[in-house]
Design an enzyme around this catalytic site. Structure first.
Site, PDB file in Angstrom:
ATOM      1  N   SER A 143       0.880  -1.202  -0.066  1.00  0.00           N
ATOM      2  CA  SER A 143       0.103   0.065   0.051  1.00  0.00           C
ATOM      3  C   SER A 143       0.922   1.231  -0.054  1.00  0.00           C
ATOM      4  O   SER A 143       2.100   1.088   0.625  1.00  0.00           O
ATOM      5  CB  SER A 143      -0.987   0.045   1.175  1.00  0.00           C
ATOM      6  OG  SER A 143      -1.487   1.228   1.306  1.00  0.00           O
ATOM      7  N   TYR A 157      -1.726  -0.944  10.401  1.00  0.00           N
ATOM      8  CA  TYR A 157      -1.984  -1.375   9.139  1.00  0.00           C
ATOM      9  C   TYR A 157      -0.822  -0.691   8.195  1.00  0.00           C
ATOM     10  O   TYR A 157      -0.078  -1.331   7.652  1.00  0.00           O
ATOM     11  CB  TYR A 157      -3.347  -0.677   8.526  1.00  0.00           C
ATOM     12  CG  TYR A 157      -3.483  -0.927   7.005  1.00  0.00           C
ATOM     13  CD1 TYR A 157      -3.919  -2.037   6.403  1.00  0.00           C
ATOM     14  CD2 TYR A 157      -3.246   0.130   6.129  1.00  0.00           C
ATOM     15  CE1 TYR A 157      -3.964  -2.255   5.144  1.00  0.00           C
ATOM     16  CE2 TYR A 157      -3.105  -0.021   4.694  1.00  0.00           C
ATOM     17  CZ  TYR A 157      -3.754  -1.430   4.321  1.00  0.00           C
ATOM     18  OH  TYR A 157      -3.949  -1.518   2.944  1.00  0.00           O
ATOM     19  N   LYS A 161       2.098  -2.911   6.244  1.00  0.00           N
ATOM     20  CA  LYS A 161       2.536  -2.625   4.771  1.00  0.00           C
ATOM     21  C   LYS A 161       3.802  -2.185   4.607  1.00  0.00           C
ATOM     22  O   LYS A 161       4.464  -2.489   3.586  1.00  0.00           O
ATOM     23  CB  LYS A 161       1.523  -1.473   4.311  1.00  0.00           C
ATOM     24  CG  LYS A 161      -0.072  -2.083   4.321  1.00  0.00           C
ATOM     25  CD  LYS A 161      -0.554  -2.950   3.019  1.00  0.00           C
ATOM     26  CE  LYS A 161      -1.410  -4.173   3.564  1.00  0.00           C
ATOM     27  NZ  LYS A 161      -1.448  -4.965   2.414  1.00  0.00           N
ATOM     28  N   TYR A 202     -15.189   9.555   3.383  1.00  0.00           N
ATOM     29  CA  TYR A 202     -13.710   9.118   3.142  1.00  0.00           C
ATOM     30  C   TYR A 202     -13.463   9.024   1.650  1.00  0.00           C
ATOM     31  O   TYR A 202     -12.391   9.569   1.050  1.00  0.00           O
ATOM     32  CB  TYR A 202     -13.632   7.886   3.854  1.00  0.00           C
ATOM     33  CG  TYR A 202     -12.085   7.217   3.658  1.00  0.00           C
ATOM     34  CD1 TYR A 202     -11.091   7.592   4.213  1.00  0.00           C
ATOM     35  CD2 TYR A 202     -11.947   6.366   2.442  1.00  0.00           C
ATOM     36  CE1 TYR A 202      -9.655   7.124   4.091  1.00  0.00           C
ATOM     37  CE2 TYR A 202     -10.572   6.025   2.236  1.00  0.00           C
ATOM     38  CZ  TYR A 202      -9.619   6.284   3.039  1.00  0.00           C
ATOM     39  OH  TYR A 202      -8.376   5.977   2.792  1.00  0.00           O
TER      40      TYR A 202
END
Ligand code: NAP
Length: 258
Positions: A143, A157, A161, A202
């Protein structure tokens, strides 16, 4: 013109939805034999059915990337059904949001366990089959979040990543002499089932933050994965490719004004 990938055996973890589904369909359309892997068998099988309906070859397989025995069973299924493993797309991932101070140890462990340890288990399970052929392509879905950017709620997260890229660099060195390359695609914000859970606000904020003013498609990521899997990418290993419509580029908000 790129050489054909017809007949190659491909495993796509997290292949039942979103980016993984896009990757599975893309490789299926390229004539590969695809094992579509997810915890939910029915949804994995449904994507395999889509590939079959389009004239390709695919099977659904239920496995959890956090479980070593299930990753081994996955690799065995690909070898048994397709004669080997040429390409592993280690794509399964989760992105539940929790800010520091609220984030629990269990939430942290779940994200690292799926996104980072899950890569280790999937790669380890596929290695014997790839080494036997002295050839293989491993493509991780990382990501921009973590390796390049940060976002509130995603400390775990982002760590997972970024960790994938650390894993990738050493794996690329260790596996180079076996003819196996290890690379990563770093998606920006891609329209998927998982992302839609973040809500319309978002999504609108992210569209506004992308110079191209739109989210990416799963096909955008699948095409990058297909490139890393190609014969033409044989000399590329340990590298990451950002696919984000320019999202990481602006130095200041003013750079986004028309
Ligand atoms: P998604 O729409 O939520 O799909 C996730 C897929 O992973 C599903 O097939 C799910 O199936 C599977 N999965 C989840 N946990 C699993 C586990 N423990 N074992 C096996 N399969 C599992 O997600 P996505 O948005 O496509 O994201 C896919 C990957 O891209 C992730 O690694 C994510 O971090 C990365 N990514 C996404 C974006 C984005 O904007 N969407 C941006 C950057 C990076 P089951 O639930 O049935 O297991």
């Amino acid at each position: 013109m790129f050489a054909s990938l017809e007949g190659r055996s491909v495993i796509v973890t997290g292949g039942s939805k979103g980016i993984g589904r896009g990757i599975a369909l893309r490789f299926g359309l390229a004539g590969c034999q695809v094992l579509v892997v997810a915890r939910n068998f029915k949804s994995a099988e449904a994507v395999a059915g889509e590939i079959g309906a389009a004239g390709g070859t695919a099977l659904g397989f239920a496995a959890d990337v956090t479980r070593q025995a299930e990753m081994q069973a996955m690799a065995e299924a690909a070898v048994e059904s397709f004669g080997g493993i040429d390409i592993l797309c280690a794509n399964a991932g989760i992105f539940p949001a929790a800010k520091l101070g609220v984030m629990t140890e269990a939430e942290f462990d779940a994200v690292i366990g799926t996104n980072l340890k899950g890569n280790f288990l999937a790669v380890s399970a596929c290695l014997p089959a790839m080494r036997a052929r002295k050839n293989g392509r491993i493509i991780l879905t990382s990501s921009i979040t973590g390796p390049v950017t940060g976002y509130p709620g995603w400390a775990h997260y982002g760590a997972s990543k970024a960790g994938q890229l650390g894993f990738m660099r050493t794996a690329a060195i260790e596996l180079a002499r076996d003819g196996i390359t290890v690379n990563a695609v770093l998606p920006g914000n891609i329209a998927t089932e998982g992302l839609s859970v973040m809500g319309a606000d978002y999504v609108q904020q992210m569209e506004a933050a992308v110079p191209m003013r739109r989210l990416g498609s799963v096909a955008d990521i699948a095409n990058a994965a297909l490139f890393f899997a190609s014969d033409e990418a044989a000399y590329i290993t340990g590298q990451s490719l950002v696919v984000d419509g320019g999202q990481i580029l602006p130095e200041a908000l003013s750079a986004m004004q028309d």
